[in-house]
Enzyme design. Structure first.
Site, PDB file in Angstrom:
ATOM      1  N   CYS A  13       0.857  -1.340  -0.052  1.00 10.74           N
ATOM      2  CA  CYS A  13      -0.019   0.184   0.090  1.00 10.74           C
ATOM      3  C   CYS A  13       0.811   1.240   0.179  1.00 10.74           C
ATOM      4  O   CYS A  13       2.139   1.273  -0.025  1.00 10.74           O
ATOM      5  CB  CYS A  13      -0.911   0.113   1.169  1.00 10.74           C
ATOM      6  SG  CYS A  13      -0.096   0.193   2.608  1.00 10.74           S
ATOM      7  N   CYS A  16       3.222   1.489   3.053  1.00  4.27           N
ATOM      8  CA  CYS A  16       4.201   0.738   2.905  1.00  4.27           C
ATOM      9  C   CYS A  16       5.481   1.419   2.264  1.00  4.27           C
ATOM     10  O   CYS A  16       6.722   1.219   2.395  1.00  4.27           O
ATOM     11  CB  CYS A  16       3.788  -0.659   2.244  1.00  4.27           C
ATOM     12  SG  CYS A  16       2.459  -1.454   3.188  1.00  4.27           S
TER      13      CYS A  16
END
Length: 79
Positions: A13, A16
Site C-alpha cells: 500500500c 508501505c
C-alpha cells in the site's frame, strides 16, 4: 561492519512504500551499507506476528508495526 538488513513488511500500500522511501532516506543520510527488502507475502508477515502494517524489521527484529516511521525515527533505530 556487516550490511544492515531492513525489511519493509506490508501489502504494498501507499504507507508501505512511504516507509520504504523513509528507510532509504535514513540509510542515505547515515551513509551506511544496508539492504532494503519489501516483503508483501501476507503469510510471511503473519508468521512474524505482524497484524498491523506497515512494519519495519532491522536485521530480522521487528522494530515498528502499524505506522510510517519518519527518516529521523529510522535513523535513531539504526544508530
Amino acid at each position: 561492519m556487516s550490511t544492515i538488513k531492513l525489511e519493509i513488511l506490508g501489502s504494498g500500500c501507499k504507507k508501505c512504500y512511504q516507509l520504504e522511501e523513509n528507510a532509504r532516506n535514513a540509510i542515505a543520510s547515515l551513509g551506511i551499507a544496508a539492504e532494503v527488502i519489501h516483503i508483501t507475502d501476507m503469510a510471511e508477515i503473519a508468521k512474524r506476528g505482524i497484524l498491523s502494517t506497515p512494519a519495519l524489521a532491522i536485521n530480522g527484529k521487528v522494530v515498528s508495526k502499524g505506522k510510517v516511521l519518519s527518516p529521523v525515527e529510522i535513523k535513531t533505530l539504526l544508530q
